[in-house]
Scaffold this active site. Sequence first.
Site, PDB file in Angstrom:
ATOM      1  N   CYS A 122       0.862  -1.184   0.000  1.00 44.50           N
ATOM      2  CA  CYS A 122       0.000   0.000   0.000  1.00 44.50           C
ATOM      3  C   CYS A 122       0.896   1.232   0.000  1.00 44.50           C
ATOM      4  O   CYS A 122       2.115   1.114   0.122  1.00 44.50           O
ATOM      5  CB  CYS A 122      -0.933   0.009   1.215  1.00 44.50           C
ATOM      6  SG  CYS A 122      -2.340   1.148   0.973  1.00 44.50           S
ATOM      7  N   LYS A 203     -12.005  -5.197   2.790  1.00 45.06           N
ATOM      8  CA  LYS A 203     -11.480  -4.387   3.883  1.00 45.06           C
ATOM      9  C   LYS A 203     -12.525  -3.328   4.197  1.00 45.06           C
ATOM     10  O   LYS A 203     -12.765  -2.414   3.411  1.00 45.06           O
ATOM     11  CB  LYS A 203     -10.166  -3.740   3.446  1.00 45.06           C
ATOM     12  CG  LYS A 203      -9.525  -2.854   4.484  1.00 45.06           C
ATOM     13  CD  LYS A 203      -8.141  -2.413   4.017  1.00 45.06           C
ATOM     14  CE  LYS A 203      -7.467  -1.550   5.050  1.00 45.06           C
ATOM     15  NZ  LYS A 203      -6.104  -1.175   4.603  1.00 45.06           N
ATOM     16  N   LYS A 261     -11.501  -8.175   6.632  1.00 41.97           N
ATOM     17  CA  LYS A 261     -11.135  -7.483   7.860  1.00 41.97           C
ATOM     18  C   LYS A 261     -12.058  -6.324   8.137  1.00 41.97           C
ATOM     19  O   LYS A 261     -12.629  -5.796   7.182  1.00 41.97           O
ATOM     20  CB  LYS A 261      -9.668  -7.041   7.816  1.00 41.97           C
ATOM     21  CG  LYS A 261      -9.368  -5.916   6.806  1.00 41.97           C
ATOM     22  CD  LYS A 261      -7.898  -5.677   6.641  1.00 41.97           C
ATOM     23  CE  LYS A 261      -7.377  -4.600   7.561  1.00 41.97           C
ATOM     24  NZ  LYS A 261      -6.003  -4.180   7.230  1.00 41.97           N
ATOM     25  N   SER A 287      -6.011  -3.982  14.733  1.00 41.50           N
ATOM     26  CA  SER A 287      -5.411  -3.340  15.906  1.00 41.50           C
ATOM     27  C   SER A 287      -6.437  -2.893  16.949  1.00 41.50           C
ATOM     28  O   SER A 287      -6.190  -2.993  18.152  1.00 41.50           O
ATOM     29  CB  SER A 287      -4.554  -2.159  15.468  1.00 41.50           C
ATOM     30  OG  SER A 287      -5.331  -1.222  14.745  1.00 41.50           O
TER      31      SER A 287
END
Length: 337
Positions: A122, A203, A261, A287
């Site tokens: 990315c 995502k 995710k 996270s």
Amino acid sequence: MGKVQTAGSVLDCYTQLCRSVRLQKKDLIFPIFVSEQRGGFSLSERNGIGMPSLAKIAPKDVIQHVQKIVDQGISSVIIFGIPNKRDVSASSALYSDGVVQNSTRKIKKEFEGLVNIITDVCICQYNLSGHCGLQTRSHKGTGRIIDNDSTLALLSKIATSYAESGADFVAPSSMMDGQVIQIRSALDSRGFKDTKIMAFSAKHASSLYSPFRMTAYTKHINNYYTIIDKSSYQVGYANPRQAIREIQADIQEGADMIVIKPSLAYLDMVSMIRDSIDFPLVVQNVSGEYAMIKAAARNGWIDEEEWKVNSIVAMKRAGAHGIISYFTMDIAKYLDD
Ligand code: PBG
Ligand code: ZN
């Protein structure tokens, strides 16, 4: 609040033979942050959140760090790079001696055959905006928009550079349309037919990425890491059909594995995809999910050990073949193979 009641049987039961869901070390992928910046500690630690698994590793400590991971029996890592220098065009992502390239070469040389090296592809850690795409002025002149197509060429070059350095998998996470097919053809034409693609296909836009951004982004954009809005290219949580289309497209474009995710709030998607499409499927336990458990446990509200194991096993139960998690090392000690 008194001492938290441990559901002791969750851990015990886990080691019993009667279980039908069996988590193994080979299912787990450990994220590592390699940082060229001086200091080497994570912003989240500085802010008192204290999340060791999100700490930055200095390039000189990479081998030592991966050795610990290998010693625990973990065989896959995903590398996130934090470069010294950011610019508009994310050029430091392309340096042949860039942070990911160097780390990959070192790990490959030392642990060939022992570790699957996955590199995140990315540009948001390398550019000035923190967005996953290059920006251009909108036609209406009212601001900046993400320029999908010019970003594709850059992502292909970055992926090729990581493959050249020895990555076993490249993992595009920018959510640009067509990123998988572009990267696949770039890899093939440069002789990297064996380099696989782990596509971050679904995502979802989420505030659960905040601790990652606090860790991975420089001071430059740290002031607005929480409000950076990626919803024009990341999937909405109430749009499962779009997530499914993204996954189908990536498979058709040549992905070798697909990723959903965050993890816990999306296990319905995991289960649905697993049942309907027979394809290697990974979830990323992100996270914020890690941070919530740490924070609640620190306050004495939940039992960290019990819930870490319970939640990761739930991902496997839902149908994930692989799990990217900051808890990987913590969980590995409970697994015998
Ligand atoms: C950026 C990237 C993000 C994460 C992985 N890669 C954050 C974002 O999209 O802003 C989040 C991972 C985590 O929260 O653990 N491409
Ligand atoms: Zn990004």
